[in-house]
Every structure is written in structure tokens, then in C-alpha cells.
Write a protein that holds these residues in place. Structure first.
Motif, PDB file in Angstrom:
ATOM      1  N   PRO A   1       0.723  -1.207  -0.015  1.00 15.66           N
ATOM      2  CA  PRO A   1       0.167  -0.359   0.139  1.00 15.66           C
ATOM      3  C   PRO A   1       0.996   0.735  -0.057  1.00 15.66           C
ATOM      4  CG  PRO A   1      -1.027  -1.811   1.685  1.00 15.66           C
ATOM      5  CD  PRO A   1       0.471  -2.030   0.767  1.00 15.66           C
ATOM      6  N   GLY A   2       0.159   2.078  -0.337  1.00 14.06           N
ATOM      7  CA  GLY A   2       1.160   3.497  -0.946  1.00 14.06           C
ATOM      8  C   GLY A   2       2.392   3.414  -1.727  1.00 14.06           C
ATOM      9  N   GLY A   3       2.057   2.635  -2.845  1.00 16.23           N
ATOM     10  CA  GLY A   3       3.496   2.535  -2.918  1.00 16.23           C
ATOM     11  C   GLY A   3       4.627   2.076  -2.967  1.00 16.23           C
ATOM     12  N   VAL A   4       5.007   1.316  -1.807  1.00 15.42           N
ATOM     13  CA  VAL A   4       6.414   0.797  -0.667  1.00 15.42           C
ATOM     14  C   VAL A   4       6.564   0.047  -1.218  1.00 15.42           C
ATOM     15  CG1 VAL A   4       5.567   2.619   1.645  1.00 15.42           C
ATOM     16  CG2 VAL A   4       5.187   0.257   1.375  1.00 15.42           C
ATOM     17  N   GLY A   5       8.008  -0.158  -1.942  1.00 20.89           N
ATOM     18  CA  GLY A   5       8.778  -1.393  -2.233  1.00 20.89           C
ATOM     19  C   GLY A   5       9.474  -2.378  -1.212  1.00 20.89           C
ATOM     20  N   ALA A  10      -2.154   7.265   8.967  1.00 25.68           N
ATOM     21  CA  ALA A  10      -1.938   6.239   9.929  1.00 25.68           C
ATOM     22  C   ALA A  10      -2.199   5.073   8.852  1.00 25.68           C
ATOM     23  CB  ALA A  10      -2.242   6.881  10.714  1.00 25.68           C
ATOM     24  N   GLU A  11      -3.803   5.555   8.273  1.00 30.67           N
ATOM     25  CA  GLU A  11      -4.241   4.416   7.671  1.00 30.67           C
ATOM     26  C   GLU A  11      -3.286   3.513   6.928  1.00 30.67           C
ATOM     27  OE1 GLU A  11      -7.564   1.223   7.422  1.00 30.67           O
ATOM     28  OE2 GLU A  11      -7.411   2.932   9.049  1.00 30.67           O
ATOM     29  N   VAL A  12      -2.595   3.996   5.895  1.00 26.60           N
ATOM     30  CA  VAL A  12      -1.858   3.834   4.940  1.00 26.60           C
ATOM     31  C   VAL A  12      -0.580   3.285   5.585  1.00 26.60           C
ATOM     32  CG1 VAL A  12      -0.590   3.208   3.498  1.00 26.60           C
ATOM     33  CG2 VAL A  12      -2.679   4.888   3.090  1.00 26.60           C
ATOM     34  N   MET A  44       1.876  -1.701   7.877  1.00 28.47           N
ATOM     35  CA  MET A  44       2.353  -3.080   8.897  1.00 28.47           C
ATOM     36  C   MET A  44       1.538  -4.419   8.845  1.00 28.47           C
ATOM     37  SD  MET A  44       3.199  -0.053  11.520  1.00 28.47           S
ATOM     38  CE  MET A  44       3.395  -1.235  12.649  1.00 28.47           C
ATOM     39  N   ASN A  45       0.502  -4.589   8.635  1.00 27.84           N
ATOM     40  CA  ASN A  45      -0.256  -5.822   8.269  1.00 27.84           C
ATOM     41  C   ASN A  45       0.128  -6.629   7.260  1.00 27.84           C
ATOM     42  OD1 ASN A  45      -1.994  -4.959  10.492  1.00 27.84           O
ATOM     43  ND2 ASN A  45      -3.522  -4.199   9.178  1.00 27.84           N
ATOM     44  N   LEU A  46       0.674  -6.165   6.383  1.00 30.21           N
ATOM     45  CA  LEU A  46       1.488  -6.895   5.049  1.00 30.21           C
ATOM     46  C   LEU A  46       2.987  -7.120   5.772  1.00 30.21           C
ATOM     47  CD1 LEU A  46       1.820  -7.739   2.533  1.00 30.21           C
ATOM     48  CD2 LEU A  46       2.152  -5.945   1.778  1.00 30.21           C
ATOM     49  N   MET A  47       3.210  -6.653   6.130  1.00 32.68           N
ATOM     50  CA  MET A  47       4.752  -7.019   6.649  1.00 32.68           C
ATOM     51  C   MET A  47       4.719  -7.976   7.518  1.00 32.68           C
ATOM     52  SD  MET A  47       6.715  -5.026   4.878  1.00 32.68           S
ATOM     53  CE  MET A  47       8.021  -5.133   5.224  1.00 32.68           C
ATOM     54  N   ASP A  48       3.391  -8.610   8.432  1.00 34.87           N
ATOM     55  CA  ASP A  48       3.243  -8.724   9.191  1.00 34.87           C
ATOM     56  C   ASP A  48       2.683 -10.601   8.666  1.00 34.87           C
ATOM     57  OD1 ASP A  48       4.207  -8.010  11.734  1.00 34.87           O
ATOM     58  OD2 ASP A  48       1.645  -6.678  12.114  1.00 34.87           O
ATOM     59  N   ALA A  49       2.025 -10.198   7.885  1.00 32.14           N
ATOM     60  CA  ALA A  49       1.659 -11.310   7.359  1.00 32.14           C
ATOM     61  C   ALA A  49       2.971 -12.139   6.809  1.00 32.14           C
ATOM     62  CB  ALA A  49       0.788 -10.866   5.691  1.00 32.14           C
ATOM     63  N   LEU A  50       3.559 -11.280   5.781  1.00 35.24           N
ATOM     64  CA  LEU A  50       4.382 -11.325   4.869  1.00 35.24           C
ATOM     65  C   LEU A  50       5.421 -12.768   6.127  1.00 35.24           C
ATOM     66  CD1 LEU A  50       5.401  -8.796   2.642  1.00 35.24           C
ATOM     67  CD2 LEU A  50       4.817 -11.140   2.250  1.00 35.24           C
ATOM     68  N   VAL A  63       2.933  10.389  12.974  1.00 31.88           N
ATOM     69  CA  VAL A  63       1.729   9.634  12.818  1.00 31.88           C
ATOM     70  C   VAL A  63       1.832   8.617  14.269  1.00 31.88           C
ATOM     71  CG1 VAL A  63       0.902   8.649  10.673  1.00 31.88           C
ATOM     72  CG2 VAL A  63       1.982  10.123  10.586  1.00 31.88           C
ATOM     73  N   ASP A  64       0.350   8.621  14.044  1.00 34.45           N
ATOM     74  CA  ASP A  64      -0.854   7.873  15.368  1.00 34.45           C
ATOM     75  C   ASP A  64      -0.845   6.641  14.848  1.00 34.45           C
ATOM     76  OD1 ASP A  64      -0.253   6.648  17.896  1.00 34.45           O
ATOM     77  OD2 ASP A  64      -2.205   8.404  18.472  1.00 34.45           O
ATOM     78  N   ILE A  65      -0.071   5.544  14.797  1.00 36.00           N
ATOM     79  CA  ILE A  65      -0.496   3.914  14.895  1.00 36.00           C
ATOM     80  C   ILE A  65      -0.171   3.042  15.493  1.00 36.00           C
ATOM     81  CG2 ILE A  65       1.069   3.611  12.050  1.00 36.00           C
ATOM     82  CD1 ILE A  65       2.907   2.541  14.057  1.00 36.00           C
TER      83      ILE A  65
END
Length: 244
Positions: A93-97, A210-212, A217-223, A242-244
């Protein structure tokens, strides 16, 4: 001075997460895979710096010596499934690599799992080479010390960059110099807590939403939760405030 690229709010979160993961059994599987892959280049840690580092990492996680020896023995055991190193690349999400390093005995299992994690969490897996150029391979060392004197000592030992962070000093080296610089830092009387090869983003993408940030972070966790994944690397950072 600007944050050394890659040393970011995310890397702090990731370290805390790693410590939490260490309390779960999965970490031994992952470290065993890391050792087995490194041992392919030779089973003697004195002659094989990457094996020596993998063993050190395992010891730091309190992995029993018998597990370590078993992992090394897998290379010579003809009946054990041989592990291959493979790297997958993708966008979040957000185009991060994102780079995903795996050690697997079955790519037909691993690839769909990685692809599925990207798809489910709002990312997509990319062609080989599409994302890797955004990162540089470097040696990464953490030193239990603070202060300018320690930083000067570390730079004198041949490090490319060093910066205080979370009460320690984060250090980068040329990948080929990692073992040499680590020894020089130790010989100078400083306490090295971690040394590994890693991929460092050439530039970071700062996330201000914060949503992005949560989605990434959810994607990183899943990986990270996939058994065959040894390490993940990403080029995002979370903007201050940015409060996460």
C-alpha cells in the motif's frame, strides 16, 4: 543530521516485533533455515563468515546448540530436503517497495504463499528486479554503546556510517567488509550485539497517513509470519506525529 536511511521508526518497531517473535517457536525454524542455507558454502564457521553470523544470531535467540548442529548437518544429509534461497519482490500500500528473502525446500509452496499475502493485504508481487534496485546490500552491525568516542572508534574500524539509535549504535558496512569491521569493533573493546547482511533502501518513502501505515504494517506482519520467510526489507518510514 538526517536519519541514516533505513534506520527509522519502522526499524525500531520491527526490532520490538522481532523480540516478541523470539518468544514464539517460529524463530527457531527460521534461524535453522538461515544456518542450513549459510552452511551450503561450508560447514566450518571459522572458514565461513556468513555461517558464523547465522550461528551467533541463533545463540542470541537462545537456540540450543543441538538445534544449531542439526541445521548444519542438513547440508550433508542426503535424505533431508535441500533448502534454496529465493527472493521475492513486491509493492505494498502507498507504493512502498518490499523484498522478501526466503529459504525453502519447495518453491511451489512458497511462491503462492508470498503472493497470497501481498494480494490479501493490498499489495502485489512484482517481477524479479522490479523492486530490488531500490535497495543496496550492506552489512549491518549493532553496538551496545553511545557517544561520539564510540562512533569515531567504529568509523576508524572501517564502517561506512554509524548513528546512535535507541541507546545503541547502528552501523553500516560494505557487505564484503562486514566480518572484518565486526572483528575490528570487537577488538577495540566494544560490545557487538548483532551483525548481519541486509538490504537498505536507497531512499525512504515517508508515510503521512495512519491508515496506509497500518495497512503496510499488516502486510509486513503477514509476510513475516510465513514459515519460509527468513527476512523482509521495506523502504517505507512513518512520518513523525503519525499515530499508529
Amino acid at each position: 543530521r538526517n536519519n541514516m536511511s533505513g534506520h527509522s521508526k519502522w526499524s525500531t518497531i520491527k526490532r520490538q516485533k522481532g523480540l516478541a517473535d523470539a518468544k514464539r517457536g517460529a524463530v527457531f525454524t527460521r534461524l535453522g533455515n538461515l544456518i542450513a542455507v549459510a552452511a551450503k558454502s561450508g560447514g566450518d564457521p571459522d572458514m565461513n563468515p556468513s555461517l558464523a553470523m547465522a550461528i551467533e544470531k541463533a545463540k542470541a535467540a537462545n537456540m540450543p546448540m543441538s538445534n544449531i548442529e542439526r541445521a548444519i548437518a542438513r547440508v550433508t544429509d542426503k535424505s533431508a530436503a535441500q533448502l534454496n534461497e529465493v527472493m521475492y519482490e513486491g509493492y505494498g500500500p502507498g507504493g512502498v517497495g518490499i523484498l522478501v528473502e526466503c529459504a525453502t525446500d519447495n518453491i511451489n509452496r512458497t511462491y503462492p504463499e508470498v503472493k497470497n499475502a501481498f494480494n490479501k493485504k493490498g499489495g502485489n508481487i512484482a517481477e524479479s528486479g522490479a523492486v530490488a534496485f531500490l535497495f543496496s546490500k550492506k552489512g549491518s552491525i549493532r553496538v551496545k554503546a553511545v557517544g561520539d568516542d564510540a562512533i569515531l572508534t567504529i568509523l576508524d574500524a572501517g564502517a561506512l556510517d554509524a548513528e546512535e539509535q535507541d541507546g545503541e549504535i547502528a552501523v553500516y558496512t560494505d557487505p564484503k567488509e562486514l566480518a572484518k569491521v565486526k572483528e575490528a569493533i570487537k577488538n577495540a573493546g566494544l560490545d557487538v550485539t548483532e551483525a548481519e547482511l541486509t538490504f537498505v533502501p536507497n531512499n525512504t518513502i515517508e508515510i503521512t497517513d495512519a491508515e496506509v501505515a497500518r495497512k503496510v504494517m499488516n502486510l509486513m506482519d503477514a509476510l513475516d509470519e510465513l514459515d519460509d520467510v527468513v527476512a523482509t526489507h521495506t523502504n517505507f518510514d512513518i512520518a513523525d506525529g503519525v499515530d499508529i
